[in-house]
Motif scaffolding. Structure first.
Motif, mmCIF file in Angstrom:
data_model
loop_
_atom_site.group_PDB
_atom_site.id
_atom_site.type_symbol
_atom_site.label_atom_id
_atom_site.label_comp_id
_atom_site.label_asym_id
_atom_site.label_seq_id
_atom_site.Cartn_x
_atom_site.Cartn_y
_atom_site.Cartn_z
ATOM 1 N N ALA B 167 0.833 -1.206 0.000
ATOM 2 C CA ALA B 167 0.000 0.000 0.000
ATOM 3 C C ALA B 167 0.864 1.250 0.000
ATOM 4 O O ALA B 167 0.574 2.219 -0.716
ATOM 5 N N ALA B 168 1.947 1.220 0.777
ATOM 6 C CA ALA B 168 2.846 2.368 0.830
ATOM 7 C C ALA B 168 3.483 2.640 -0.529
ATOM 8 O O ALA B 168 3.740 3.794 -0.882
ATOM 9 N N LEU B 169 3.713 1.587 -1.285
ATOM 10 C CA LEU B 169 4.280 1.730 -2.621
ATOM 11 C C LEU B 169 3.217 2.045 -3.666
ATOM 12 O O LEU B 169 3.528 2.146 -4.854
ATOM 13 N N GLN B 170 1.964 2.192 -3.209
ATOM 14 C CA GLN B 170 0.834 2.545 -4.083
ATOM 15 C C GLN B 170 0.661 1.513 -5.201
ATOM 16 O O GLN B 170 0.403 1.871 -6.352
ATOM 17 N N THR B 221 11.858 -2.603 -8.530
ATOM 18 C CA THR B 221 10.526 -2.841 -7.971
ATOM 19 C C THR B 221 9.522 -3.256 -9.020
ATOM 20 O O THR B 221 8.356 -3.478 -8.704
ATOM 21 N N GLY B 222 9.935 -3.357 -10.252
ATOM 22 C CA GLY B 222 8.956 -3.657 -11.287
ATOM 23 C C GLY B 222 9.529 -4.516 -12.386
ATOM 24 O O GLY B 222 10.660 -4.963 -12.332
ATOM 25 N N ALA B 223 8.714 -4.743 -13.389
ATOM 26 C CA ALA B 223 9.099 -5.591 -14.506
ATOM 27 C C ALA B 223 9.697 -4.766 -15.635
ATOM 28 O O ALA B 223 9.373 -3.589 -15.799
ATOM 29 N N ALA B 224 10.578 -5.395 -16.399
ATOM 30 C CA ALA B 224 11.164 -4.770 -17.587
ATOM 31 C C ALA B 224 10.839 -5.647 -18.786
ATOM 32 O O ALA B 224 11.035 -6.862 -18.739
ATOM 33 N N ALA B 225 10.353 -5.011 -19.848
ATOM 34 C CA ALA B 225 9.948 -5.774 -21.032
ATOM 35 C C ALA B 225 11.107 -6.595 -21.590
ATOM 36 O O ALA B 225 10.919 -7.754 -21.994
ATOM 37 N N THR B 226 12.312 -6.027 -21.618
ATOM 38 C CA THR B 226 13.456 -6.764 -22.162
ATOM 39 C C THR B 226 13.767 -7.985 -21.307
ATOM 40 O O THR B 226 14.154 -9.034 -21.832
ATOM 41 N N ALA B 227 13.604 -7.867 -20.002
ATOM 42 C CA ALA B 227 13.854 -9.009 -19.132
ATOM 43 C C ALA B 227 12.784 -10.083 -19.315
ATOM 44 O O ALA B 227 13.073 -11.277 -19.231
ATOM 45 N N VAL B 228 11.543 -9.659 -19.562
ATOM 46 C CA VAL B 228 10.472 -10.633 -19.816
ATOM 47 C C VAL B 228 10.798 -11.438 -21.075
ATOM 48 O O VAL B 228 10.704 -12.670 -21.084
ATOM 49 N N SER B 229 11.187 -10.774 -22.122
ATOM 50 C CA SER B 229 11.482 -11.510 -23.357
ATOM 51 C C SER B 229 12.729 -12.368 -23.210
ATOM 52 O O SER B 229 12.782 -13.494 -23.713
ATOM 53 N N GLY B 258 1.812 -0.462 -14.756
ATOM 54 C CA GLY B 258 3.111 -0.510 -15.417
ATOM 55 C C GLY B 258 3.574 -1.910 -15.741
ATOM 56 O O GLY B 258 4.012 -2.198 -16.852
ATOM 57 N N ASN B 259 3.477 -2.802 -14.752
ATOM 58 C CA ASN B 259 3.989 -4.157 -14.951
ATOM 59 C C ASN B 259 3.218 -4.930 -16.006
ATOM 60 O O ASN B 259 3.795 -5.691 -16.785
ATOM 61 N N ASP B 260 1.892 -4.755 -16.044
ATOM 62 C CA ASP B 260 1.108 -5.463 -17.065
ATOM 63 C C ASP B 260 1.574 -5.031 -18.456
ATOM 64 O O ASP B 260 1.685 -5.844 -19.373
ATOM 65 N N GLU B 261 1.828 -3.751 -18.590
ATOM 66 C CA GLU B 261 2.279 -3.227 -19.888
ATOM 67 C C GLU B 261 3.651 -3.795 -20.248
ATOM 68 O O GLU B 261 3.877 -4.210 -21.394
ATOM 69 N N ALA B 262 4.561 -3.813 -19.289
ATOM 70 C CA ALA B 262 5.904 -4.349 -19.545
ATOM 71 C C ALA B 262 5.834 -5.823 -19.917
ATOM 72 O O ALA B 262 6.537 -6.291 -20.818
ATOM 73 N N GLU B 263 4.986 -6.558 -19.221
ATOM 74 C CA GLU B 263 4.873 -7.990 -19.509
ATOM 75 C C GLU B 263 4.309 -8.217 -20.915
ATOM 76 O O GLU B 263 4.803 -9.056 -21.662
ATOM 77 N N ALA B 264 3.274 -7.459 -21.261
ATOM 78 C CA ALA B 264 2.682 -7.597 -22.600
ATOM 79 C C ALA B 264 3.714 -7.276 -23.675
ATOM 80 O O ALA B 264 3.832 -7.984 -24.688
ATOM 81 N N GLN B 265 4.462 -6.220 -23.455
ATOM 82 C CA GLN B 265 5.471 -5.817 -24.430
ATOM 83 C C GLN B 265 6.534 -6.899 -24.568
ATOM 84 O O GLN B 265 6.971 -7.229 -25.677
ATOM 85 N N GLY B 266 6.957 -7.457 -23.454
ATOM 86 C CA GLY B 266 7.963 -8.507 -23.484
ATOM 87 C C GLY B 266 7.483 -9.751 -24.203
ATOM 88 O O GLY B 266 8.240 -10.385 -24.944
ATOM 89 N N GLY B 343 13.510 -7.052 -9.287
ATOM 90 C CA GLY B 343 13.720 -7.222 -10.722
ATOM 91 C C GLY B 343 13.739 -8.660 -11.173
ATOM 92 O O GLY B 343 14.386 -8.999 -12.168
ATOM 93 N N SER B 344 13.039 -9.521 -10.450
ATOM 94 C CA SER B 344 13.056 -10.946 -10.776
ATOM 95 C C SER B 344 11.939 -11.290 -11.748
ATOM 96 O O SER B 344 10.787 -10.956 -11.521
#
Lengths: 205, 353
Positions: B167-170, B221-229, B258-266, B343-344
């Motif tokens: 919650a603190a991280l919104q 704290t979040g996902a990266a599209a390049t890491a997903v791919s 943000g993360n859903d978008e990064a995952e989709a992009q990846g 970043g996992s």
């Protein structure tokens, strides 16, 4: 893979009094917004990598990190904050050991498999890392902030050396001076005293 | 390569106690959330997927759930095997209630005692990817011959620290989780205890082919599209498969903007044709370190019985991917992904036998 040559090490139990200054010198500035446990881990890992003559971790290497109590101090602080309010966001992140894995990945310009194993002992950590390890080897660490702190790291690379000349080691001797090779299997932990490296292999540190 | 079978599975989550009960709730479209009030002027009420279970004592509740789930998975047959406990919160709930002190080893010993476990015990904590990383470690132990049986046990039970931290991280939604949704506004967290028995000795309907974990320090704290791919590419290589061999991907897609978008992009980068996608987050919440094991336990059952989660919201057309409205036909190989703090980016590939 079961046998590893030690190419670099940092055995700091405890770390030197000026370890924070040393870390700042390596990074070019004092690290900001990371907890004390992560800072200690970063110091030891970078010192180990320097000992190995590396600034960038090989892309097919893995990072395996263990700790007896991990981020207990940061967690206790956040539990106190929770009495009245939500924690500060950074304070919560500092309770997560995985943040140190991300810090190391960024600092070592590396992306790959990293894992934190809580509790247990260094031999158990090495056992898991060895089963899953790859040709790039392992950056193996054990970090605790109690009793003056300890940050112990080894840069390990697979070795083809025969295990026959190795001597049994106690489980708490994974992070110790005086060995150039480590071997782990179902029989336990064995090591090769430095200066008696097997043919074709030598360890650093 | 020695086949690694999923020889047993067990589950307790907001959908129910046991895989069959969870499956029935899922099929009925049940949305089992409670409201939790968080402290402070900036806080308030948040939905939470709680396991429907007696809460008289945190440790007793944990013990009963762990024993129930492990028994469902068949753990009593392999007590001398390896036990990999996957958790990001350990027994913080008990610590908060003053019932115990923070101590990793004491927690591991406690769980082992509950299960009368005599084999080696390890605690894996890579935040939300803990149980997937435990599966990868289990596979390595089995393939190396260091073990013939491994129980991966994901444990995430209620505590204020995790909920307050998110919650603190919104990161949390005040309403519902909408994976890949046009109006997605955050995660809804939940509890789960899940067990997967991996074996080279016993067979099952599914086997673990391989997987990968990619830690990317650029987004702690979040996902990266390049890491997903990259994660997808490495998992396919580890499994000896081409991208076209994947029939279904269980995504993380927890409803994070943000993360859903990064995952989709990846995914679009990794697959010329993105396979059908499924997310279980709306149905059972995001159970952090236990989520990988819990979602694999539930999804394999879904595929066996043609059950499927329902998505009662509009997808985000900007993402270029959508979740499958019905179970795809002939799913033989699926990829199950979890993305987490630090970043996992972790995924495993599972094949129907």
């Amino acid at each position: 893979m079961s046998t590893f040559a030690i190419h670099g090490r940092c055995i700091a139990t405890p770390p030197p009094p000026d370890w924070r200054d040393q870390l700042a010198q390596r990074l070019g500035a004092r690290p900001r917004r990371i907890g004390a446990w992560a800072e200690l881990g970063l110091y030891g890992a970078l010192r180990c990598m320097a000992d190995a003559g590396e600034t960038v971790l090989q892309q097919d290497a893995q990072i395996w990190l263990g700790s007896r109590r991990g981020t207990h101090a940061a967690t206790a602080a956040v539990l106190e904050q929770l009495r009245d309010d939500l924690p500060m966001p950074l304070a919560f992140l500092q309770t997560q050991p995985s943040q140190l894995l991300a810090l190391l990945a960024a600092q070592l310009e590396w992306k790959g498999h990293a894992c934190f194993v809580a509790g247990g002992d260094p031999q158990g950590l090495l056992h898991l890392a060895a089963a899953q390890g790859s040709d790039g080897g392992i950056l193996l660490g054990w970090v605790d902030d109690m009793d003056g702190g300890s940050t112990n790291w080894l840069r390990l690379r697979p070795s083809a050396a025969a295990a026959g000349n190795l001597v049994p080691l106690a489980s708490d001797k994974v992070f110790s001076q005086g060995h150039s090779l480590l071997h782990i299997d179902a029989m336990g932990l064995r090591g090769c005293p430095a200066g008696q490296a097997n043919l074709g292999e030598s360890g650093a540190g | 390569m020695t086949p690694v079978h999923i020889a047993g599975r067990g589950l307790a989550c907001s959908l129910g106690l046991g895989v069959e009960q969870a499956l029935a709730s899922l099929s009925q479209g049940a949305l089992n959330t409670t409201q939790v009030t968080l402290p402070g002027a900036m806080a308030g009420d948040y939905p939470y997927h709680a396991i429907p279970f007696n809460r008289s004592d945190w440790n007793e509740c944990a013990r009963e759930l762990v024993q129930r789930v492990a028994a469902e998975a068949g753990a009593q047959q392999i007590r001398d095997g390896a036990l990999l406990i996957a958790t990001s919160s350990f027994d913080i709930g008990a610590v908060e209630r003053g019932a115990t002190q923070m101590d990793y080893q004491a927690f591991a010993d406690k769980v082992a005692a509950w299960l009368d476990w005599s084999g080696p015990v390890h605690l894996v904590n890579t935040a939300c990817t803990s149980s997937l990383n435990a599966l990868l470690t289990a596979q390595a132990l089995l393939r190396s011959g260091a073990a013939t049986d491994v129980l991966v046990l994901g444990i995430e039970l209620d505590n204020r620290l995790t909920l307050c931290g998110f919650a603190a991280l919104q990161l949390l939604s005040r309403t519902t989780s909408k994976p890949f949704g046009a109006q997605r506004d955050g995660l809804v967290l939940g509890e789960a205890v899940a067990a997967l028995w991996l074996s080279t000795r016993e067979t099952g309907r599914w086997r673990l082919l391989g997987g990968a974990n990619v830690v990317d320090g650029m987004q702690p704290t979040g996902a990266a599209a390049t890491a997903v791919s990259e994660m997808c590419r490495q998992a396919l290589s580890d499994s000896g498969l081409a991208a076209g061999s994947i029939d279904l991907i269980k995504v993380q897609a927890a409803g994070s903007p943000g993360n859903d978008e990064a995952e989709a992009q990846g995914l679009r980068a990794a697959f010329d044709i993105v396979p059908p996608l499924v997310s279980l987050k709306a149905a059972m919440g995001h159970a952090m370190g236990a989520s990988g094991a819990a979602e694999i336990a539930l999804l394999t059952a879904c595929l066996e019985q043609d059950a499927w989660p329902r998505y009662s919201y509009e997808s985000d057309p900007e993402l270029g991917v959508t979740l499958a409205a019905a179970p795809p036909k002939n799913v033989n190989r699926m990829m199950a992904t979890i993305l987490g703090f630090g970043g996992s980016h972790a995924t495993v590939v599972v094949e129907r036998v």
